[in-house]
Design a protein around this motif. Structure first.
Motif, PDB file in Angstrom:
ATOM      1  N   ASN A 102      55.813  92.227  22.077  1.00  0.00           N
ATOM      2  CA  ASN A 102      54.813  92.994  22.818  1.00  0.00           C
ATOM      3  C   ASN A 102      55.288  94.434  22.931  1.00  0.00           C
ATOM      4  OD1 ASN A 102      53.261  90.753  23.305  1.00  0.00           O
ATOM      5  ND2 ASN A 102      54.438  90.217  25.149  1.00  0.00           N
ATOM      6  N   ARG A 103      54.325  95.324  23.063  1.00  0.00           N
ATOM      7  CA  ARG A 103      54.684  96.724  23.267  1.00  0.00           C
ATOM      8  C   ARG A 103      55.196  96.897  24.692  1.00  0.00           C
ATOM      9  NH1 ARG A 103      49.983 100.086  20.665  1.00  0.00           N
ATOM     10  NH2 ARG A 103      50.651  98.926  18.831  1.00  0.00           N
ATOM     11  N   ARG A 104      56.283  97.655  24.852  1.00  0.00           N
ATOM     12  CA  ARG A 104      56.823  97.913  26.189  1.00  0.00           C
ATOM     13  C   ARG A 104      57.050  99.396  26.375  1.00  0.00           C
ATOM     14  NH1 ARG A 104      59.594  93.852  29.209  1.00  0.00           N
ATOM     15  NH2 ARG A 104      59.340  91.855  28.169  1.00  0.00           N
ATOM     16  N   GLY A 120      59.047 106.458  26.966  1.00  0.00           N
ATOM     17  CA  GLY A 120      59.334 105.749  25.714  1.00  0.00           C
ATOM     18  C   GLY A 120      58.472 104.515  25.576  1.00  0.00           C
ATOM     19  N   LEU A 121      58.111 104.206  24.324  1.00  0.00           N
ATOM     20  CA  LEU A 121      57.368 102.981  24.006  1.00  0.00           C
ATOM     21  C   LEU A 121      58.129 102.306  22.870  1.00  0.00           C
ATOM     22  CD1 LEU A 121      53.819 104.538  23.605  1.00  0.00           C
ATOM     23  CD2 LEU A 121      54.489 102.945  25.425  1.00  0.00           C
ATOM     24  N   ARG A 122      58.110 100.988  22.821  1.00  0.00           N
ATOM     25  CA  ARG A 122      58.726 100.343  21.660  1.00  0.00           C
ATOM     26  C   ARG A 122      58.013  99.036  21.303  1.00  0.00           C
ATOM     27  NH1 ARG A 122      58.978  95.697  22.889  1.00  0.00           N
ATOM     28  NH2 ARG A 122      60.659  94.538  23.817  1.00  0.00           N
ATOM     29  N   LYS A 129      63.759  94.916  27.324  1.00  0.00           N
ATOM     30  CA  LYS A 129      63.446  96.225  27.898  1.00  0.00           C
ATOM     31  C   LYS A 129      63.085  97.178  26.775  1.00  0.00           C
ATOM     32  CE  LYS A 129      65.548 100.140  30.235  1.00  0.00           C
ATOM     33  NZ  LYS A 129      65.502 101.137  29.172  1.00  0.00           N
ATOM     34  N   ALA A 130      62.232  98.143  27.063  1.00  0.00           N
ATOM     35  CA  ALA A 130      61.934  99.169  26.060  1.00  0.00           C
ATOM     36  C   ALA A 130      63.211  99.915  25.726  1.00  0.00           C
ATOM     37  CB  ALA A 130      60.890 100.143  26.602  1.00  0.00           C
ATOM     38  N   VAL A 167      62.494  95.238  12.207  1.00  0.00           N
ATOM     39  CA  VAL A 167      62.832  96.606  12.623  1.00  0.00           C
ATOM     40  C   VAL A 167      62.209  96.873  13.994  1.00  0.00           C
ATOM     41  CG1 VAL A 167      62.972  97.528  10.245  1.00  0.00           C
ATOM     42  CG2 VAL A 167      60.853  97.765  11.538  1.00  0.00           C
ATOM     43  N   GLY A 168      62.887  97.721  14.759  1.00  0.00           N
ATOM     44  CA  GLY A 168      62.355  98.166  16.047  1.00  0.00           C
ATOM     45  C   GLY A 168      61.821  99.579  15.869  1.00  0.00           C
ATOM     46  N   VAL A 169      60.680  99.868  16.474  1.00  0.00           N
ATOM     47  CA  VAL A 169      60.125 101.223  16.433  1.00  0.00           C
ATOM     48  C   VAL A 169      59.990 101.693  17.879  1.00  0.00           C
ATOM     49  CG1 VAL A 169      58.147 102.651  15.792  1.00  0.00           C
ATOM     50  CG2 VAL A 169      58.845 100.763  14.304  1.00  0.00           C
ATOM     51  N   ALA A 170      60.652 102.797  18.195  1.00  0.00           N
ATOM     52  CA  ALA A 170      60.565 103.364  19.549  1.00  0.00           C
ATOM     53  C   ALA A 170      59.981 104.764  19.436  1.00  0.00           C
ATOM     54  CB  ALA A 170      61.939 103.410  20.198  1.00  0.00           C
TER      55      ALA A 170
END
Ligand SMILES: Cc1cc2nc3c(=O)[nH]c(=O)nc-3n(C[C@H](O)[C@H](O)[C@H](O)COP(=O)(O)OP(=O)(O)OC[C@H]3O[C@@H](n4cnc5c(N)ncnc54)[C@H](O)[C@@H]3O)c2cc1C
Length: 341
Positions: free
Chosen positions: A232-234, A164-166, A42-43, A198-201
């Motif tokens: 993938n972008r979510r 939000g996008l991540r 999930k994003a 790393v995660g980018v949100a």
């Protein structure tokens, strides 16, 4: 699949799973209804605030991740860091969190039914949903909760809609802080998730462009460099959702389903785990009105402080937020601690 349990949980996300585990640990029989049978992604910014880690530990859940020592606010020319006083948080990939919670729920004998809930029936003694009869129903079906709508608890929201996008990037984390970059129209959260991930949100309005926003933050663009995308972008949203009350008879809403303000302060998971605990306490006492009062207390800071920060972030005061936090680091730290505990 049994058709008679003490608690049926609608939604097998992190909060639904934690509520199911809580209920089993309290000796109740539990079934979860969730449409997806695989590890659920999930994003999300994937930062477990310090208070979330012990809440998971008491459930017997200890997901792998990276320690988070604090929060760093950054603008083009200012930076302020706050190191958590209450122990480290943890950056945990959502699929890892899901697997850890899922394994624990299975170990404790939580039953699973694959399906989407589209209706339920409540009477004086219990609730019937997807062929399962239960004493209580926990609605843990997320931001756009069907249970909240069916229970007549949905309340319309006005004001600016934020989303939000991540996406994840294959790169060695360069910080053990949750790095928040305040761009002109969006906030970018960087969370270390693993030694090489790393995660980018990104949080902002409906038209926020992921690549453009990152390209506009030179230090972040430099750290990410040519790193390969690792997911993938979510997206998710709009964030702000409201329920008239968190319970209706034998139906109790937990997690995002019970109402949500914004991801800007990153404590959705901690709050959801806390609500799961409070919901089980209330049904053990046979008194859901206890849950309403406890829910209100547990979400007070989220509603006031997070709501206040969103108001400032979407107003002409936006540009003053990081400079103000840098000028008043004690105030910044106090706010972070209140939300992280
Ligand atoms: C961009 C972004 C960044 C975020 N960053 C953070 C962060 O860093 N830290 C943090 O703590 N929180 C963060 N959050 C918030 C956090 O992701 C949520 O608070 C959390 O996912 C809530 O969990 P939940 O189990 O209530 O809902 P969800 O995770 O949404 O799970 C709901 C589940 O219900 C199921 N479901 C839906 N409808 C039905 C139905 N009709 N019948 C049966 N099942 C159904 C879904 O399949 C899903 O599995 C962020 C959110 C976003 C969008």
């Amino acid at each position: 699949m049994t058709s008679d349990v003490d608690v049926v949980v609608v939604g097998g996300g992190p909060v639904g799973l934690s509520a199911a585990i809580e209920a089993r640990l309290a000796g109740l029989t539990v079934a979860i209804v969730e449409p997806r049978a695989c590890a659920i992604d999930k994003a999300c910014g994937e930062g477990l605030m310090p208070g979330a880690v012990p809440l998971l530990a008491r459930l017997g859940v200890d997901p792998a991740g990276m320690p988070l020592r604090g929060v760093s606010y950054n603008s083009a020319d200012r930076r302020v860091d706050h190191l958590f006083r209450s122990g480290a948080g943890r950056g945990v990939r959502r699929t890892t969190l899901h697997d850890s919670l899922s394994d624990r729920a299975r170990e404790l004998g939580v039953e699973r039914a694959v399906g989407r809930v589209e209706s339920f029936h409540q009477d004086a003694d219990g609730v019937t949903v997807n062929g399962i009869r239960a004493g209580w129903l926990f609605g843990a079906d997320g931001l756009h909760s069907t249970v909240r709508r069916l229970a007549g608890l949905e309340r319309p929201m006005s004001g600016r809609r934020r989303f939000g996008l991540r996406q994840h990037f294959r790169v060695q984390p360069w910080s053990d802080l949750i790095e928040v970059h305040w761009a002109r129209h969006a906030e970018v959260y960087v969370t270390p998730i693993a030694d090489d991930l790393v995660g980018v949100a990104i949080l902002g309005g409906a038209r926020t462009d992921f690549d453009e926003t990152i390209a506009g933050i030179a230090p972040l663009a430099a750290c990410l460099g040519p790193a390969m995308a690792a997911s993938n972008r979510r997206g998710a949203g709009p964030f702000r959702q409201r329920a008239a009350r968190p319970s209706w008879g034998r139906v109790l809403l937990v997690g995002d389903a019970s109402g949500y303000v914004d991801a800007i302060t990153g404590e959705g998971l901690r709050l959801g785990f806390e609500q799961a605990r409070l919901a089980v306490e209330a049904v053990l006492g046979g008194d859901p009105s206890r849950y309403d009062a406890a829910w209100k207390r547990s979400t007070r800071d989220f509603r006031a402080l997070t709501g206040g920060l969103v108001t400032a972030a979407t107003s002409p005061l936006r540009g003053a937020i990081v400079p103000l936090a840098a000028t008043l680091p004690n105030l910044f730290g106090t706010v972070v601690e209140r939300l992280a505990r």
